[in-house]
Design an enzyme around this catalytic site. Structure first.
Site, PDB file in Angstrom:
ATOM      1  N   ASP A  62       0.920  -1.301   0.155  1.00 31.90           N
ATOM      2  CA  ASP A  62      -0.121  -0.074   0.018  1.00 31.90           C
ATOM      3  C   ASP A  62       1.005   1.176   0.005  1.00 31.90           C
ATOM      4  O   ASP A  62       1.603   1.380   1.089  1.00 31.90           O
ATOM      5  CB  ASP A  62      -1.001  -0.072   1.306  1.00 31.90           C
ATOM      6  CG  ASP A  62      -1.940   1.411   1.262  1.00 31.90           C
ATOM      7  OD1 ASP A  62      -1.688   2.139   0.751  1.00 31.90           O
ATOM      8  OD2 ASP A  62      -2.890   1.166   2.262  1.00 31.90           O
ATOM      9  N   SER A 142      -0.310  12.887 -14.700  1.00 35.49           N
ATOM     10  CA  SER A 142      -1.603  12.926 -15.748  1.00 35.49           C
ATOM     11  C   SER A 142      -1.668  14.143 -16.457  1.00 35.49           C
ATOM     12  O   SER A 142      -1.311  15.219 -16.051  1.00 35.49           O
ATOM     13  CB  SER A 142      -2.928  12.673 -14.807  1.00 35.49           C
ATOM     14  OG  SER A 142      -4.097  12.800 -15.759  1.00 35.49           O
ATOM     15  N   TYR A 155      -8.563  15.301  -7.701  1.00 37.42           N
ATOM     16  CA  TYR A 155      -7.611  14.447  -8.402  1.00 37.42           C
ATOM     17  C   TYR A 155      -6.637  15.249  -9.309  1.00 37.42           C
ATOM     18  O   TYR A 155      -5.346  15.193  -9.380  1.00 37.42           O
ATOM     19  CB  TYR A 155      -8.503  13.469  -9.692  1.00 37.42           C
ATOM     20  CG  TYR A 155      -7.531  12.781 -10.465  1.00 37.42           C
ATOM     21  CD1 TYR A 155      -6.534  11.474  -9.855  1.00 37.42           C
ATOM     22  CD2 TYR A 155      -7.475  13.196 -11.901  1.00 37.42           C
ATOM     23  CE1 TYR A 155      -6.055  10.886 -10.850  1.00 37.42           C
ATOM     24  CE2 TYR A 155      -6.645  12.419 -12.447  1.00 37.42           C
ATOM     25  CZ  TYR A 155      -5.832  11.202 -12.249  1.00 37.42           C
ATOM     26  OH  TYR A 155      -5.122  10.592 -12.973  1.00 37.42           O
ATOM     27  N   LYS A 159      -2.559  15.381  -9.042  1.00 37.64           N
ATOM     28  CA  LYS A 159      -1.504  15.078 -10.197  1.00 37.64           C
ATOM     29  C   LYS A 159      -0.673  16.365 -10.514  1.00 37.64           C
ATOM     30  O   LYS A 159       0.514  16.443 -10.909  1.00 37.64           O
ATOM     31  CB  LYS A 159      -2.088  14.670 -11.334  1.00 37.64           C
ATOM     32  CG  LYS A 159      -2.803  13.330 -11.279  1.00 37.64           C
ATOM     33  CD  LYS A 159      -1.874  12.220 -10.895  1.00 37.64           C
ATOM     34  CE  LYS A 159      -2.357  10.838 -10.964  1.00 37.64           C
ATOM     35  NZ  LYS A 159      -1.245   9.940 -10.533  1.00 37.64           N
TER      36      LYS A 159
END
Length: 252
Positions: A62, A142, A155, A159
């Site tokens: 993890d 991303s 999100y 990134k």
């Protein structure tokens, strides 16, 4: 072979982009430790690589937990003696939806997996790279980090943090011969596709997203793997702090 005698750790290597990266690295001669939250998925990829004549092993990790990342490093050192390359590919997202619908739990998970994982990777691998006189991080960010869109606010932010942190790491670690680069994929047909789209994965909904990509298709694991392969190889020995958009022109 472009990665002969190299040892690479690939997180999130049990599926999607990470699986493609692991296969590409192994084909080019690297010994690969595949880490994934799902150990069975990591083992499946490692078995496939060995079946094709490559060298690979699997472990559960993890990446949001420092103890797991330390154990991942120790497993690579136990098996292979050293590490040359770390690909921080493991990531997650919240579902595409309005900002005020994102729960605190969703926010915390996205930042723990996407951002804190880079912190733990740095803490646990930089000392080893310094001892060896260098190394390479390839961080999967991303296009969302440089061309953010509605519905994925946190999100996008995670990134963007990966991109900025990677550049800062490159500047600080350059004297140690530690290179840090990013790959920014556009949306791909991975297990998180419907979360990114926020709607069912139908031909009609895919068409809406493809219309925003000049080259008219999503990214593939092979596309992302090829960019990572270059950045991890000695061909990129003087490249650090770079971000390669693997996006078919999405960010132009």
């Amino acid at each position: 072979m472009r990665l002969a005698n190299k040892v690479a750790v690939v997180t999130g290597g049990g599926s999607g982009f990470g699986e493609g990266i692991a296969h590409a690295f192994a084909r080019e001669g690297a010994r690969v430790l595949i880490a994934d939250l799902r150990e069975d998925a990591a083992r499946r990829v490692a078995d496939a690589i060995r079946g094709a004549g490559g060298e690979a092993a699997a472990c559960r990790a993890d990446v949001s937990l420092g103890a797991d990342v330390a154990a991942m490093r120790d497993e690579a050192l136990r098996r292979y003696g050293h590490v040359d390359i770390v690909v921080n590919n493991a990531g997650t997202t919240h579902r595409n939806k309005p900002i005020l619908e994102i729960t605190e739990e969703e926010f915390d998970l996205v930042y723990a997996v996407n951002v804190k994982s880079i912190y733990w990777s740095a803490r646990h691998f930089i000392p080893h790279f310094r001892e060896r006189g260098g190394g390479a991080f390839v961080n999967i960010a991303s296009t969302a980090g440089i061309r953010p869109r509605p519905g994925l606010v946190w999100y996008n932010g995670s990134k963007g943090a990966v991109i900025t942190a990677s550049k800062a790491m490159a500047a600080e670690l350059g004297p140690d011969k530690i290179r840090v680069n990013c790959v920014n994929p556009v949306i791909g047909a991975t297990g998180m596709l419907e979360q990114f789209m926020g709607v069912p994965d139908t031909p009609e909904n895919r068409a809406r997203f493809l219309a925003t990509i000049p080259m008219g298709r999503m990214s593939t694991p092979a596309d992302v793997a090829n960019a990572c392969l270059y950045l991890a190889s000695d061909e990129a020995s003087f490249i650090t702090g770079a971000c390669i958009e693997v996006d078919g022109g999405r960010c132009v």
